[in-house]
Design an enzyme around this catalytic site. Sequence first.
Site, PDB file in Angstrom:
ATOM      1  N   PHE A 133       0.853  -1.182   0.000  1.00  0.00           N
ATOM      2  CA  PHE A 133       0.000   0.000   0.000  1.00  0.00           C
ATOM      3  C   PHE A 133       0.884   1.225   0.000  1.00  0.00           C
ATOM      4  CE2 PHE A 133      -2.144   3.499   2.148  1.00  0.00           C
ATOM      5  CZ  PHE A 133      -3.278   3.615   1.358  1.00  0.00           C
ATOM      6  N   ASP A 218       9.392   2.534   1.152  1.00  0.00           N
ATOM      7  CA  ASP A 218       8.286   3.384   1.572  1.00  0.00           C
ATOM      8  C   ASP A 218       8.140   3.274   3.085  1.00  0.00           C
ATOM      9  OD1 ASP A 218       5.905   4.601   2.181  1.00  0.00           O
ATOM     10  OD2 ASP A 218       4.716   3.580   0.653  1.00  0.00           O
ATOM     11  N   LYS A 247       3.314  11.112   7.152  1.00  0.00           N
ATOM     12  CA  LYS A 247       2.539  10.891   8.371  1.00  0.00           C
ATOM     13  C   LYS A 247       3.196  11.522   9.597  1.00  0.00           C
ATOM     14  CE  LYS A 247      -0.007   6.925   6.595  1.00  0.00           C
ATOM     15  NZ  LYS A 247      -1.176   7.724   6.225  1.00  0.00           N
TER      16      LYS A 247
END
Length: 401
Positions: A133, A218, A247
């Site tokens: 994801f 990632d 984030k």
Amino acid sequence: MTGQSALAPNYHPLDVVLVSGEGSWVTDVDGRRYLDCLAGYSALNFGHRHPALVAAAQEQLDTLTLTSRAFRHDLLEPFARAVTSLTGTEMLLPMNTGAEAVETAVKTSRRWGYDVKGVPDGTASIVVASGGFHGRTTTIVSMSDDPEMHDGFGPYTPGFRIVPFGDADAVAEAVDDTTVAVLVEPVQGESGVIIPPTDYLPRLRQLCDERDVLLVLDEVQSGLGRTGTTLAQDLAGVRADLTTLGKALGGGILPVSAVVGRRDVLGVLTPGTHGSTFGGNPLACAVGIAVVDLLVPGTLQARAATLGAELRTRVDALVDEGLLASARTVGLWAGLDVEPSLGLSGRETCELLATHGVLAKDTHGSTIRLAPPLTIEREDLDLALDILTKVLRDRRGAVGA
């Protein structure tokens, strides 16, 4: 609320309406308090409204919030130096969201492949992992094999080869002369905290070195303390050529993301080839520098490792008790598969937890994720795990499993 919602239905949140937060706790419109064990998918690694981060934002709001990249400002270079120093990298390119950071890494990898490796124009390929994801833009869903995120959004961007996660041999088979990058999560978050074999990242590093391919990791969810180390790749003793951050870099206050990595790779971008109006804005840089300041001493990373060991002990006990089918933990991060005989989906488990004052998030099937703030008090973590245990035991009693 009366009548039809004005909000597009792209999320299915729990039936909780929050109005305030402090540390690891949030409060809803009725005054009920909940222990936040999701922490904004790691965006709230430092809890809600961390005093140092709020102070940095408030101070910057009084001076300058945005210049666009058409002009310089006094915090951009300090922000870049702070993040690269923390992560042991050479150069930073600032963006806003995690998906933007991944898109930036894709574009940079392709440009590097054409300008440096000599891949024929328009043929660059990138090897990615099944179950990964990386966001929801049209390019990124083109590298996804999750039907919910992928289907119905074609035509898809070509140039991606999907192989099983954790399988370095499959990556080696997929790499050819057109391959410019291998792009994976060091730990797959959305899939349920899926942890690869310990030799996976070292083997990818060796493979990429041997085949003149970039290793892109990632770390939008896994980075900045979540795994008990500054970056998840630190656990494997490797350094990616490019790493995406997001984030937690915004401290739960505003979206801040970046790509960090090798100077010679990010240096292939030239003025006009990539950009962002808000990327690296003064407010983002002020908060980002304050985030780095929290992480430089290493105490939060150590705290995540220590509390993570307790988390592992507790959830392993639930596996032994037959309440969980399996549990995966790394640092203060857990993917928990509810025992099928209990007849609970992940969503239903999270709904039951919410009725007892704990907020968590389901993912596929009967899996839930726990990712509390790194600042959570030990007794609050114990409380959350006590409540999880009670919910699962009560369910076993109800179904006679």
